[in-house]
Enzyme design. Structure first.
Site, PDB file in Angstrom:
ATOM      1  N   PHE A 156      -9.724   9.784   6.916  1.00  0.00           N
ATOM      2  CA  PHE A 156      -9.638  10.676   5.765  1.00  0.00           C
ATOM      3  C   PHE A 156     -10.899  10.566   4.903  1.00  0.00           C
ATOM      4  CE2 PHE A 156      -8.634  11.778   1.443  1.00  0.00           C
ATOM      5  CZ  PHE A 156      -7.954  12.971   1.583  1.00  0.00           C
ATOM      6  N   GLU A 157     -11.287   9.318   4.597  1.00  0.00           N
ATOM      7  CA  GLU A 157     -12.473   9.140   3.754  1.00  0.00           C
ATOM      8  C   GLU A 157     -13.733   9.613   4.485  1.00  0.00           C
ATOM      9  OE1 GLU A 157     -13.504   5.155   2.438  1.00  0.00           O
ATOM     10  OE2 GLU A 157     -14.778   5.950   0.854  1.00  0.00           O
ATOM     11  N   GLU A 173       4.894   4.876   3.462  1.00  0.00           N
ATOM     12  CA  GLU A 173       4.364   6.174   3.894  1.00  0.00           C
ATOM     13  C   GLU A 173       5.539   7.088   4.212  1.00  0.00           C
ATOM     14  OE1 GLU A 173       1.311   7.895   4.145  1.00  0.00           O
ATOM     15  OE2 GLU A 173       2.890   9.350   4.541  1.00  0.00           O
ATOM     16  N   LYS A 181      -4.331  22.192  -7.551  1.00  0.00           N
ATOM     17  CA  LYS A 181      -4.039  23.375  -8.382  1.00  0.00           C
ATOM     18  C   LYS A 181      -3.342  22.919  -9.663  1.00  0.00           C
ATOM     19  CE  LYS A 181      -3.543  26.739  -4.723  1.00  0.00           C
ATOM     20  NZ  LYS A 181      -2.597  27.359  -3.808  1.00  0.00           N
ATOM     21  N   GLU A 215       0.851  -1.200   0.000  1.00  0.00           N
ATOM     22  CA  GLU A 215       0.000   0.000   0.000  1.00  0.00           C
ATOM     23  C   GLU A 215       0.880   1.241   0.000  1.00  0.00           C
ATOM     24  OE1 GLU A 215      -3.763   2.293   2.020  1.00  0.00           O
ATOM     25  OE2 GLU A 215      -2.521   1.105   3.350  1.00  0.00           O
ATOM     26  N   THR A 258     -11.351   5.044   6.189  1.00  0.00           N
ATOM     27  CA  THR A 258     -10.356   5.703   7.048  1.00  0.00           C
ATOM     28  C   THR A 258     -10.920   7.041   7.531  1.00  0.00           C
ATOM     29  OG1 THR A 258      -9.361   6.833   5.157  1.00  0.00           O
ATOM     30  CG2 THR A 258      -8.444   4.681   5.737  1.00  0.00           C
ATOM     31  N   ASP A 287     -11.216  10.734  -3.880  1.00  0.00           N
ATOM     32  CA  ASP A 287     -12.468  11.492  -3.763  1.00  0.00           C
ATOM     33  C   ASP A 287     -12.392  12.750  -4.622  1.00  0.00           C
ATOM     34  OD1 ASP A 287     -10.558  12.838  -2.300  1.00  0.00           O
ATOM     35  OD2 ASP A 287     -11.938  13.426  -0.687  1.00  0.00           O
ATOM     36  N   ASP A 317      -2.604  12.218  -2.436  1.00  0.00           N
ATOM     37  CA  ASP A 317      -2.789  13.675  -2.388  1.00  0.00           C
ATOM     38  C   ASP A 317      -3.207  14.179  -3.775  1.00  0.00           C
ATOM     39  OD1 ASP A 317      -2.027  13.953   0.349  1.00  0.00           O
ATOM     40  OD2 ASP A 317       0.038  13.616  -0.265  1.00  0.00           O
TER      41      ASP A 317
HETATM   42  C1  LIG Z   1      -4.431  12.010   1.640  1.00  0.00           C
HETATM   43  S1  LIG Z   1      -3.395  10.901   2.485  1.00  0.00           S
HETATM   44  C2  LIG Z   1      -4.319   9.386   2.479  1.00  0.00           C
HETATM   45  C3  LIG Z   1      -3.872   8.422   3.526  1.00  0.00           C
HETATM   46  C4  LIG Z   1      -4.593   7.074   3.541  1.00  0.00           C
HETATM   47  N1  LIG Z   1      -4.391   6.337   2.316  1.00  0.00           N
HETATM   48  C5  LIG Z   1      -6.054   7.210   3.860  1.00  0.00           C
HETATM   49  O1  LIG Z   1      -6.885   6.846   3.007  1.00  0.00           O
HETATM   50  O2  LIG Z   1      -6.394   7.683   4.949  1.00  0.00           O
HETATM   51  C6  LIG Z   1      -2.086  10.591   1.297  1.00  0.00           C
HETATM   52  C7  LIG Z   1      -0.846  10.015   1.943  1.00  0.00           C
HETATM   53  O3  LIG Z   1       0.118   9.716   0.932  1.00  0.00           O
HETATM   54  C8  LIG Z   1       1.414   9.998   1.450  1.00  0.00           C
HETATM   55  N2  LIG Z   1       2.338  10.147   0.313  1.00  0.00           N
HETATM   56  C9  LIG Z   1       2.323  11.106  -0.631  1.00  0.00           C
HETATM   57  N3  LIG Z   1       3.296  10.902  -1.537  1.00  0.00           N
HETATM   58  C10 LIG Z   1       3.947   9.773  -1.145  1.00  0.00           C
HETATM   59  C11 LIG Z   1       5.056   9.058  -1.671  1.00  0.00           C
HETATM   60  N4  LIG Z   1       5.680   9.452  -2.789  1.00  0.00           N
HETATM   61  N5  LIG Z   1       5.482   7.966  -1.035  1.00  0.00           N
HETATM   62  C12 LIG Z   1       4.860   7.545   0.110  1.00  0.00           C
HETATM   63  N6  LIG Z   1       3.798   8.187   0.664  1.00  0.00           N
HETATM   64  C13 LIG Z   1       3.343   9.283   0.035  1.00  0.00           C
HETATM   65  C14 LIG Z   1       1.195  11.252   2.277  1.00  0.00           C
HETATM   66  O4  LIG Z   1       2.221  11.448   3.230  1.00  0.00           O
HETATM   67  C15 LIG Z   1      -0.163  10.977   2.915  1.00  0.00           C
HETATM   68  O5  LIG Z   1      -0.043  10.334   4.154  1.00  0.00           O
END
Ligand SMILES: C[S@@+](CC[C@H](N)C(=O)[O-])C[C@H]1O[C@@H](n2cnc3c(N)ncnc32)[C@H](O)[C@@H]1O
Length: 279
Positions: free
Chosen positions: A258-259, A95, A149, A70, A256, A181, A145
């Site tokens: 977040f969702e 992560e 923009k 993941e 999660t 989303d 993420d």
């Molecule tokens: C919006 S959060 C979603 C977290 C989780 N998947 C959830 O659904 O709650 C996106 C996550 O991706 C991580 N992330 C972004 N770019 C990444 C990368 N290149 N490698 C590892 N993690 C990354 C961020 O640090 C963040 O924790």
């Protein structure tokens, strides 16, 4: 070009504001390092992997088992739940955010899960350097993420150059599951992965037209920020998603925090599933 130069040319999908951990997370980190939390020598950044460093996953997990990776696991709600429910499968959580990695490592330890490892590293580095070709059974990316923009879109993880990295690590029957989303990112995911000969969409043409979540989002003004306020609401003909291809919600994907926040805000989740095409 040196590794250092290459690394700095690629736009990163994350911004690290601080590397500091609060004391409880630091303790969890120290206890997990070299155990639940992989200890990896760094390259140009502390999120990159030193050239030539590899991990023998069979040795790391002490067995041969199906492997699920993941990317962007946050605090690990989805992967910890999946690992507890599937003890016969091994999991790697990637992560980059240190507090999230520390929180997950602590949870794994608390719950005694021996089938999960946390890599606090840039996913691109993990795919390129730590995962051998054809070694991953499933790749999950849930709510990456959105970098909404226009000037930041190049930072999005799921883009053309990333697709073949994902294809390389998956087994010939591997599965790539995604969720977002952000409708504009969902469309980008569908477009760039569908364009690759390395994948096919088992839900091709499904959930199109009025039942497409994209149509509903566009008509319902649920996602104006993603599409640009000035274009909203779209007239029916322009809102209609005739292509479809959306997957049903992946049953093993837990909601999660977040969702949940996104759902509470009235947003929709788009699920996508792609299967690795035979080589
Ligand atoms: C919006 S959060 C979603 C977290 C989780 N998947 C959830 O659904 O709650 C996106 C996550 O991706 C991580 N992330 C972004 N770019 C990444 C990368 N290149 N490698 C590892 N993690 C990354 C961020 O640090 C963040 O924790």
């Amino acid at each position: 070009m040196t590794e250092h130069q290459q690394h700095y040319r690629r736009p990163l999908s994350f911004v690290r504001r601080s590397n500091r951990l609060k004391p409880s997370y630091q303790r969890a980190w120290d206890a997990a390092l070299g155990n639940e939390l992989l200890e990896v020598p760094h390259g140009a950044r502390d999120t990159s992997v030193a050239e030539g460093f590899t991990i023998d996953w069979r040795e790391e997990f002490g067995r041969t088992a199906p492997l699920i990776v993941e990317i962007g696991s946050g605090s690990g709600e989805a992967i910890a739940h999946a690992a507890a429910s599937n003890p016969e499968t091994d999991f790697i959580a990637v992560e980059v955010y240190r507090p999230g990695a520390a929180q997950l490592a602590a949870r794994i330890r608390r719950e005694g899960l021996s089938n999960v490892r946390v890599a606090c590293l840039d996913a691109v580095e993990v795919l390129d350097k730590l995962l051998p070709a054809g070694s991953v059974d499933e790749l999950w990316i849930f709510f990456p993420d959105p970098w909404h923009k226009a000037k930041h879109r190049k930072r999005r993880l799921v883009q053309e150059s990333f697709v073949e990295k994902a294809a390389r690590v998956l087994t010939p029957t591997g599965v790539w599951r995604l969720a977002t989303d952000w409708s504009d990112y969902a469309v980008q995911m569908r477009r760039v992965i569908s364009a690759s000969a390395s994948f096919w969409n088992p839900h091709l043409g499904q959930r199109a037209g009025d039942i497409s979540p994209l149509t509903q989002v566009r008509l319902g003004d649920l996602d104006a920020a993603s599409l640009g306020k000035e274009t909203h609401p779209l007239p029916y003909e322009q809102a209609l998603d005739t292509e479809g291809g959306w997957a049903p919600r992946f049953a093993a994907r837990v909601t999660t925090d977040f969702e949940q926040k996104s759902v509470t805000a009235g947003r929709r989740t788009f699920d996508l599933t792609f299967l690795r095409s035979a080589r």
